[in-house]
Design a protein around this motif. Structure first.
Motif: not given
Length: 333
Positions: A90, A147-149, A152
């Motif tokens: 990430a 986190t969003d990262d 993902a």
């Protein structure tokens, strides 16, 4: 009875287990163009990696995480190790690996085994347990939230490509023999016999050219080529023997190139070379006499190393023709 090398693998230290795995990957050439060890602090969750392309971390790569533990690899440890990869991916340190293998000599706990068998459950566990397992432990004295990262990365990773190897499975891998030979003295076995093809092939060109000249010089009339010598009633049998020796040595080299480390074959070759080179350097009436003297000397050379017992006379003699091909010796000088 085959030695139980799994016990030997379990006895390795963390550092030596990584080195053993790195040696194993060197021979998985069908899978990787290169392998690399990232041991020590700052490895970012990578112990040993195999690069599928010359792009290395910018292309497909596989991660082998070595966990030499006193017990089986736990669920929390497995999630934490994967978390390191997701965190650094990430952050842009590298692409996600194509595959991830836990090398845990004592195995993994049942929950990890179940997760590996059910990839989507493993993905869900990495998400649901991040706050408990990863957030407080990934970086010392620092919290790493989900986190969003990072999410993902977890979503993008193919959990079907998570595997676990215990010591038994590792030592049964089809590419493991060279590492077992190097680390634990595994017997590499005997090389297959070499057979000279009916027709002359390119790899014979150098030493055969010199032998053709040597036979011609002894006869007093030049031979046109190796085929001409083979048809000769005086020298045909001798050249057929030399070709047999050359291909015996070629088969020997191919086999041990695939089943041992290069330095072991290099040692064997060097022992033969140094065993015959004094006889080679003596004054001889002609090139054929030089070759015959070297062949006689090669028979008595006793090389060192794990391949000593398999160095049959034709192999040792044939290696001398390989030395001519390589430029270390010359029959005609």
């Amino acid at each position: 009875m085959r030695t139980n090398y799994a016990v030997s693998v379990i006895g390795l230290t963390d550092e030596r287990l990584e080195a053993f795995v790195a040696d194993w990957l060197l021979f998985r050439t069908r899978d990787y163009v290169q392998s690399e060890r990232w041991n020590g602090s700052g490895d970012m969750g990578r112990d040993v990696v195999g690069y599928a392309t010359s792009a290395r971390h910018e292309g497909d790569w596989d991660n082998f995480q070595c966990k030499q533990l006193s017990t089986r690899l736990s669920e929390s440890s497995a999630i934490l190790e994967l978390g390191k990869i997701f965190m650094h991916a990430a952050a842009g340190e590298f692409r996600l690996p194509r595959a991830y293998t836990f090398v845990a000599p004592r195995g993994v706990v049942r929950n990890v085994q179940t997760y590996i068998a059910h990839p989507e459950r493993f993905r869900a566990a990495c998400k649901s347990r991040w706050a408990e397992v990863c957030e407080p432990h990934l970086v010392q004295n620092k919290s790493v939230p989900f986190t969003d990262d990072i999410e993902a990365m977890v979503d993008a990773f193919d959990f079907k490509n998570v595997f676990a190897l215990d010591a038994v499975k590792l030592t049964q891998d089809p590419y493991i023999k060279p590492a077992l030979v190097k680390w634990f003295g595994e017997d590499p076995g005997e090389a297959p016999r070499g057979v000279a093809p009916d027709g002359i092939v390119l790899e014979e060109a150098t030493y055969l050219t010199e032998l053709v000249q040597a036979y011609g010089a002894r006869r007093g009339v030049a031979f046109a080529d190796a085929t001409d010598v083979i048809a000769d009633p005086d020298w045909g049998d001798d050249l057929r023997d030399q070709r047999t020796r050359f291909f015996e040595a070629a088969a020997f080299k191919r086999y041990y190139r695939d089943s041992t480390f290069p330095e072991m074959l290099d040692t064997f070759n060097d022992d033969i070379y140094h065993g015959v080179v004094d006889a080679y350097r003596e004054v001889h009436p002609d090139a054929l006499a030089r070759m015959v003297a070297v062949m006689k000397e090669a028979k008595s050379v006793v090389p060192s190393g794990v391949m000593r017992r398999y160095g049959r006379v034709p192999v040792k003699q044939g290696l001398c023709h390989h030395f001519v091909n390589e430029g270390r010796l010359k029959w005609t000088r």
